[in-house]
Scaffold this active site. Sequence first.
Site, PDB file in Angstrom:
ATOM      1  CG  ASP A  12       2.743   8.424  -1.293  1.00 32.14           C
ATOM      2  OD1 ASP A  12       1.956   7.464  -1.191  1.00 32.14           O
ATOM      3  OD2 ASP A  12       3.915   8.321  -1.691  1.00 32.14           O
ATOM      4  CG  ASP A  14       4.378   2.464   0.943  1.00 31.74           C
ATOM      5  OD1 ASP A  14       3.182   2.133   0.866  1.00 31.74           O
ATOM      6  OD2 ASP A  14       5.104   2.152   1.898  1.00 31.74           O
ATOM      7  CD  GLU A  21       6.781   0.435  -2.510  1.00 31.20           C
ATOM      8  OE1 GLU A  21       5.713   1.038  -2.533  1.00 31.20           O
ATOM      9  OE2 GLU A  21       6.838  -0.820  -2.413  1.00 31.20           O
ATOM     10  CE  LYS A  57      -6.620  -6.790  -1.337  1.00 28.32           C
ATOM     11  NZ  LYS A  57      -6.088  -5.824  -0.364  1.00 28.32           N
ATOM     12  CD  GLU A  58      -5.274  -3.853  -5.587  1.00 26.38           C
ATOM     13  OE1 GLU A  58      -6.326  -3.411  -5.133  1.00 26.38           O
ATOM     14  OE2 GLU A  58      -4.266  -4.100  -4.878  1.00 26.38           O
ATOM     15  CB  THR A 124      -0.930   5.571   1.786  1.00 23.35           C
ATOM     16  OG1 THR A 124      -0.087   4.502   1.357  1.00 23.35           O
ATOM     17  CG2 THR A 124      -1.744   5.080   2.975  1.00 23.35           C
ATOM     18  CG  ASN A 130       1.619  -2.258   5.714  1.00 25.10           C
ATOM     19  OD1 ASN A 130       1.732  -3.118   6.580  1.00 25.10           O
ATOM     20  ND2 ASN A 130       1.503  -2.536   4.431  1.00 25.10           N
ATOM     21  CG  ASP A 185       6.757   7.900  -4.188  1.00 24.40           C
ATOM     22  OD1 ASP A 185       7.382   6.872  -4.517  1.00 24.40           O
ATOM     23  OD2 ASP A 185       5.531   7.906  -3.972  1.00 24.40           O
TER      24      ASP A 185
HETATM   25  C1  XBP Z   1       2.521   2.329  -2.634  1.00 24.95           C
HETATM   26  C2  XBP Z   1       1.801   1.120  -3.068  1.00 24.95           C
HETATM   27  C3  XBP Z   1       1.546   0.018  -2.081  1.00 24.95           C
HETATM   28  C4  XBP Z   1       2.872  -0.564  -1.587  1.00 24.95           C
HETATM   29  C5  XBP Z   1       2.678  -1.948  -1.002  1.00 24.95           C
HETATM   30  O1  XBP Z   1       1.615   3.046  -1.855  1.00 24.95           O
HETATM   31  O2  XBP Z   1       1.390   1.064  -4.213  1.00 24.95           O
HETATM   32  O3  XBP Z   1       0.793  -0.972  -2.763  1.00 24.95           O
HETATM   33  O4  XBP Z   1       3.738  -0.724  -2.698  1.00 24.95           O
HETATM   34  O5  XBP Z   1       1.769  -1.879   0.063  1.00 24.95           O
HETATM   35  P1  XBP Z   1       1.696   4.683  -1.739  1.00 24.95           P
HETATM   36  P2  XBP Z   1       0.525  -2.903   0.106  1.00 24.95           P
HETATM   37  O6  XBP Z   1       0.355   5.170  -2.251  1.00 24.95           O
HETATM   38  O7  XBP Z   1       1.913   4.940  -0.262  1.00 24.95           O
HETATM   39  O8  XBP Z   1       2.873   5.170  -2.574  1.00 24.95           O
HETATM   40  O9  XBP Z   1       1.087  -4.274  -0.161  1.00 24.95           O
HETATM   41  O10 XBP Z   1      -0.027  -2.734   1.498  1.00 24.95           O
HETATM   42  O11 XBP Z   1      -0.403  -2.423  -0.972  1.00 24.95           O
HETATM   43 MG    MG Z   2       4.238   6.531  -3.016  1.00 22.45          MG
END
Ligand code: XBP
Ligand code: MG
Length: 256
Positions: A12, A14, A21, A57-58, A124, A130, A185
């Site tokens: 993963d 973020d 974040e 977006k969601e 991810t 990103n 995480d």
């Molecule tokens: C975490 C998310 C992402 C980020 C924001 O992704 O849920 O939506 O918060 O990035 P991960 P975007 O699966 O790496 O933990 O605005 O590009 O969605």
């Molecule tokens: Mg994550």
Amino acid sequence: MVIDKLKALIFDVDGTLADTERDGHRLAFNQAFTEAGLAWQWTVPLYGELLAVTGGKERIHHFINHYRPATAPNNLETDVAALHARKTEIYTALLVEGRIPLRPGALRILNEARRQGIRLAIATTTTAANVEALLIHAISEDALSWFEVIAAGDVVKQKKPAADIYLYAMQALGVSADNCMAFEDSENGLQSATSAGLKTIITTNDYTKDHRFPGAVAILDGFGEPDKPFASLSNNNLNGAAYLDLALIRKLHSQP
Ligand code: XBP
Ligand code: MG
């Protein structure tokens, strides 16, 4: 004799590879809102609540529908997509400035895996743009080639906690779940990986330290470093290990 079936590590991004974040995505969202003339500011606590919804977006749609801000875009679909595109530009600029490093131990594990011929992939919810900006600016231009598969964002219809992004990554790698270890995480991330059949190591952060992680093979507060040991937050028998390395990953992977 235990047959070592570990062939790939799927990370993963973020909150796992980097703590992106609070001081990254959140600031980018807020700047995009201000530029669009929206009096929305996602505070640290509010953003922690909004992280329950994966996908930028969601998350914006969720905020509009559930927090009912006084001002909202006129044409939701196009305006939210445009807001998110601008947010992504702002966020990648933060990464280009080197504002977001990898978490301690991440680069050490990636390099050890490469030396041992263990394949690397990413699964991810964030956008590929990103991920690429993080890998290039937190590691090196060359780092893009370390990952055989970067499964990101809208490449799947259903984002985490659905299994889709991990199924997509494994399919692209041509491996089965028992050849892989996932690194996550959050609750959403763990649910996504485990529903795809993957053993999963959790590294928590400030936003996810109180999440519940049923079924994780280990719950740690980070990858750890020899001089900066991790704390194990679950009753795993890590035999006093102080940091994650390929030997410990293989041991956790081989456990039933
Ligand atoms: C975490 C998310 C992402 C980020 C924001 O992704 O849920 O939506 O918060 O990035 P991960 P975007 O699966 O790496 O933990 O605005 O590009 O969605
Ligand atoms: Mg994550």
